[in-house]
Design a protein around this motif. Structure first.
Motif, short mmCIF file in Angstrom:
data_model
loop_
_atom_site.label_atom_id
_atom_site.label_comp_id
_atom_site.label_asym_id
_atom_site.label_seq_id
_atom_site.Cartn_x
_atom_site.Cartn_y
_atom_site.Cartn_z
N TRP A 77 0.85 -1.20 0.00
CA TRP A 77 0.00 0.00 0.00
C TRP A 77 0.88 1.25 0.00
N ILE A 78 0.40 2.22 -0.72
CA ILE A 78 1.14 3.49 -0.75
C ILE A 78 0.15 4.61 -0.42
N PHE A 79 0.57 5.40 0.55
CA PHE A 79 -0.20 6.62 0.88
C PHE A 79 0.67 7.83 0.56
N SER A 80 0.07 8.79 -0.09
CA SER A 80 0.83 9.99 -0.42
C SER A 80 -0.01 11.23 -0.15
N SER A 108 4.96 8.07 12.77
CA SER A 108 4.91 8.59 11.40
C SER A 108 4.32 7.58 10.40
N PHE A 109 4.33 6.30 10.75
CA PHE A 109 3.82 5.29 9.81
C PHE A 109 2.29 5.29 9.74
N ALA A 110 1.66 5.88 10.73
CA ALA A 110 0.19 5.84 10.73
C ALA A 110 -0.46 7.20 10.98
N GLN A 115 4.85 3.94 2.67
CA GLN A 115 4.77 2.76 1.82
C GLN A 115 5.07 1.54 2.67
N GLY A 116 4.17 0.54 2.62
CA GLY A 116 4.39 -0.63 3.45
C GLY A 116 3.53 -1.80 3.03
N VAL A 141 8.31 2.19 5.02
CA VAL A 141 9.13 3.37 4.80
C VAL A 141 8.26 4.63 4.85
N VAL A 142 8.77 5.64 5.53
CA VAL A 142 8.11 6.97 5.50
C VAL A 142 9.12 7.96 4.96
#
Lengths: 657, 271
Positions: free
Chosen positions: A89-92, A289-291, A121-122, A134-135
């Motif tokens: 999954w990628i969040f941007s 930071s990951f969530a 991204q994780g 990764v952040v």
């Protein structure tokens, strides 16, 4: 063998059930509401299971909105397996502004953008974070990455943060470890870049429990001491709590931090507490930071499931006793009262004026100024004691570390009218550091509040007097104005069109009365003046109202006169002729009753009688008005030869006050 | 408007001149004046309100004349009843129509003469009022149609018409207006002309000059007294004139015969 058959049977039943309950996938493309305020466009597959739509397969979401000149975008890209995130999954999240450079391609003209991107991204597995994450937070200039503002790498297993956590910003880097339960473990190394001097900070944890804290520079290591923080997990196991980074762990950690142990010192670090505070912030940011991005929960918006657990820490709790709870509540109250009292006193605009005239106020000022000068320290002490983190520290060792180190002294010096005075004052004794505990802190705050209260009361007497004198001054101005107004109006100084013979008739009485009242007030003591000024004002107001009443009285009498006149046509003379009706009644009113009441008012001209006598006249006129339309033949016969006003009042049934 | 009233006030003088010249067929060498007589008239003038605009005019006179031994009051002369319905459409005009029945007495009647005779009349009159700030002027036109006969037994009835114009003023003396308690002076001049078959050269029946003093006791009662001088042509001949001095005492009564609630004007309630 029989068990294998049963297994196959159950597997067939399960597959059949799945086929029955899970209908074919469908694709959705359209508007999608991520949160209450974020409406974007989504493209995803879904199926219906047990009459509920669930995500299956690929999922994409894009949102963009322009705020002034800034375009804010948000995007998700990943996969679902029966409503649970799976795979990568990628969040941007981007904040972009349009650059000046232009790209032209075929028939399209586009601009590049500048700004920054926050990207997570994780991997997910069965809806839980799993694997390497990764952040990265980066700056962009004209669509080209410039530099990395922040980055973090972590490993998750079943949603828990395990193994190594690495994070880096331009001023700091962190390398920490978690055990398989997601507890901080081992030595965490935080490198501070202070003007190209690298300070190494190390925090040692064991299964989530803090053990030690060091700062090193060029091989020189100093220990940072944490008072009251439990470090031995074997003791009192029932009171150890698992606290995640968002739930005041660092508040407890910071409160316990008293700086370098002993007389250690690192000249490169001016403020060790500030330095460790920035490290705490960086740790918290790195872990969350990951969530989380600025309190926006990244992963819980599409499906409401807790998919990531933050790294955790263990802290020993030292529950408050009943007495300690009361002490904390009392100190909060005392501290509030102390601040409020000092604020009230020093913000009072009469203080400066009063100090010129009252020595006692100067003495109070000097005492309260001592407290004011130490208010910051007193507040800080109260803040520490009222900090909820205190319950996680061993008060028997910690409270000593926050003992006040100021001295209130035992005397004051003040000036009054060019003289200087010194005198002793019994300020509360500041407890010694070794003797400082919750009880002595309580007593200290209580003594300060009592002393403040006592001194403030003494000052309040003077301040009240000042306030009363100020109020009195305004009221006396009004009193004089009213007296003058009475004199002017009854003298007709302003040629009032309503000034009439009644005013002339009452002029002497009213003026003598107002003068007498004025003198009577002037002869009162200050206290009596304060108490009675309102009565005197009300009395003069009554006299002014009397003026208006008398102005109206002539009009009322004239109108009643007209009411008691009948106009009849004389056909012989061809003339309308006025004729008094109920003449005896009218004459009794105009010749006997009204003069009696006016005389009564003049003879009884006192504050308390003005209203009553005015009311009598009003009642008489109203009564006459009422009798105009009544059969008064009997009354008129009774009035024959009556000359006494009281007898008249009896006959016309009018009660006189 | 004021100018019109002034013209009306001088109109009767023109009439007087014209009527005086009319009917005098022969020029007498000199006119004769009978000896003056004196009389006393006591009158009661009632005006009783019947409705908003209608009144009952009720007049009763008791008249005596001098005798051989007593001036003014010596012997019975007449009882005079005049009644009518008065219509008052405005406060400046009224019109009245009614009848008169006069009893003429002859206390010393000899044989062949009657001691009392009757004289019935029909009459109507029109009064215009000119209100000024403090006084009033009145113009009255009264017309009478009378049937009369002499005291001689079996004398014939003869019919005559009377044409009367009266000018009078009422001037309050002690009050600003004509109001209760006011004394007023009333200059009063009336010219009475007559016509009929039996009237040949004596059309000027009477010219009455009657200055009066009066007192308004209330809107309902007024008293007046005065000495009236009259002169006119006699029936004997146009050149023979009579002169009379008449003491007059009058009471004027004005009552409202309407029901109670109609009498009371609206009251301004006191607030």
């Amino acid at each position: 063998m029989i068990y294998n058959k049963i297994k196959y049977f159950l597997l067939c039943i399960f597959c059949f059930g799945s086929i029955v309950t899970l209908k074919a996938q469908e694709t959705f493309k359209g508007n999608f509401q991520l949160t209450d305020t974020i409406f974007g466009h989504a493209e995803y597959n879904y199926a219906t299971k047990n009459n509920t739509s669930i995500f299956v397969g690929a999922f994409k979401f894009n949102y963009s909105k322009k705020f002034n000149e800034v375009f804010r975008t948000l995007s998700y890209q990943g996969n679902f397996d029966e409503n649970k995130k799976t795979g990568q999954w990628i969040f941007s999240s981007k904040n972009l502004v349009k650059s000046d450079s232009l790209n032209i391609s075929d028939y399209q003209i586009s601009y590049t953008a500048s700004g920054f991107e926050y990207r997570v991204q994780g991997q997910f597995k069965d809806g839980k974070a799993w694997g390497d994450w990764v952040v990265i937070e980066q700056n962009f200039k004209d669509a080209t990455p410039l530099d990395t503002i922040f980055s973090a790498n972590a490993v998750f297993e079943n949603g828990k943060m395990i193994n190594e956590l690495r994070a880096k910003s331009q001023k700091m880097s962190l390398d920490g470890l978690f055990d398989n339960d997601g507890m901080a473990n081992g030595t965490w190394v935080i490198l501070h870049n202070l003007d190209d001097k690298i300070i190494e900070e190390r925090r040692v944890y064991e299964n989530g429990v803090f053990k030690n804290h060091f700062l090193s520079y060029k091989g020189e290591t100093h220990q940072i001491e944490h008072f009251g923080l439990g470090t031995t997990k074997d003791e009192d196991e029932a009171n150890w709590e698992i606290i995640d980074v968002r739930n005041q762990y660092f508040n407890i950690f910071e409160l316990s931090n008293i700086g370098f142990k002993g007389n250690s010192n690192l000249p490169e670090v001016n403020d060790v507490k500030r330095l460790t505070h920035t490290a705490n912030d960086f740790m918290e940011r790195s872990i969350t930071s990951f969530a989380l991005k600025n309190n926006f929960n990244i992963w819980n918006n599409i499906t409401n499931e807790q998919e990531i657990e933050f790294g955790k820490f263990k802290v020993r709790k030292y529950p408050y006793t009943k007495n300690e709870k009361q002490i904390v509540a009392d100190i909060i109250s005392y501290s509030s009262n102390i601040s409020k009292t000092l604020k009230q006193f020093f913000n009072n605009p009469q203080i400066e004026l009063g100090r010129l005239n009252f020595e006692s106020l100067n003495r109070c000022y000097a005492v309260l100024e001592v407290y004011k000068n130490h208010l910051k320290e007193i507040d800080a002490l109260a803040e520490k004691i009222s900090n909820p983190a205190l319950e996680y520290l061993d008060r028997s060792t910690f409270v000593k570390s926050i003992a006040p180190n100021f001295n209130l002294g035992d005397s004051i010096t003040y000036s009054f009218k060019e003289d200087t005075y010194s005198e002793n004052h019994n300020f509360p004794t500041v407890p010694l550091k070794d003797a400082f505990n919750m009880e002595s802190a309580h007593q200290f705050f209580k003594s300060i509040q009592q002393d403040l209260s006592s001194v403030y009361k003494e000052a309040a007497v003077v301040l009240n007097d000042l306030q009363k004198m100020e109020d009195l001054s305004d009221l006396e101005t009004s009193f004089v104005q009213k007296r003058n107004e009475i004199q002017n109006r009854f003298n007709n100084s302003e040629n009032d069109e309503y000034y009439n013979n009644f005013h002339i008739d009452f002029k002497d009485v009213v003026q003598a009365f107002s003068e007498q009242q004025f003198k009577s007030y002037a002869a009162l003591s200050l206290d009596d003046k304060k108490q009675r000024i309102d009565d005197y004002l009300a009395c003069f107001e009554d006299v002014l109202n009397l003026y208006d009443f008398l102005a109206d009285l002539q009009i009322k009498i004239n109108r009643l006169d007209e009411t008691y006149i009948r106009t009849t046509f004389n056909p012989y003379l061809m003339v309308d002729m006025d004729e008094r009706i109920k003449e005896r009644l009218y004459n009794a009113y105009i010749d006997i009753a009204l003069p009696y009441l006016l005389d009564k008012m003049k003879n009884e001209f006192e504050c308390e009688n003005i209203d009553l006598n005015t009311e009598n006249i009003k009642n008489l006129i109203n009564k006459m008005s009422q009798l105009r339309d009544e059969d008064t033949a009997v009354k008129e016969r009774q009035l024959r030869r009556v000359k006494d006003a009281l007898e008249v009042f009896g006959i016309i049934e009018l009660d006189i006050n | 408007m004021k100018k019109i009233y002034i013209h009306f006030s001088v109109l009767p003088l023109y009439c007087l001149v014209w009527l005086s010249s009319y009917g005098q067929n022969t020029e007498p060498e000199a006119s004769l004046v009978n000896p003056q007589t004196t009389l006393t008239w006591i009158g009661n003038y009632g005006t009783f309100r019947l409705s908003d605009k209608f009144y009952w005019h009720a007049e009763l006179h008791y008249r005596r004349r001098e005798s051989a031994n007593t001036l003014f009051y010596g012997q019975m002369a007449q009882i005079y009843n005049r009644h009518g319905i008065k219509y008052v459409p405005t406060k400046n005009f009224s019109a009245t129509f009614g009848g008169v029945l006069r009893f003429d007495f002859n206390p010393n009647a000899e044989d062949g003469f009657e001691s009392m005779i009757l004289e019935p009349r029909l009459w109507h009159e029109y009064i215009w009022t000119m209100p000024y700030e403090h006084l009033r002027i009145y113009h009255r036109l009264r017309f009478e149609h009378r049937w009369s006969r002499g005291f001689a037994e079996n004398s014939d009835w003869r019919f005559r018409n009377r044409w009367r114009y009266k000018f009078l003023m009422k001037i309050p003396l002690n009050k600003p207006n004509l109001q209760p308690g006011a004394f007023y002076f009333s200059p009063d001049v009336e010219l009475i002309m007559q016509s009929g078959k039996t009237i040949s050269d004596n059309t000027l029946e009477d010219l009455r000059i009657f200055p009066t003093f009066a007192y308004i006791a209330s809107p309902r009662v007024t008293y007046s007294a005065g000495l009236m001088y009259t002169t006119g042509q006699t029936e004997e001949a146009g050149y023979i004139y009579r002169e009379r001095w008449i003491l007059r005492f009058n009471v004027y009564l004005n009552f409202d015969f309407r029901k109670g609630e109609q009498k009371i004007p609206e009251t301004n309630f006191y607030d």
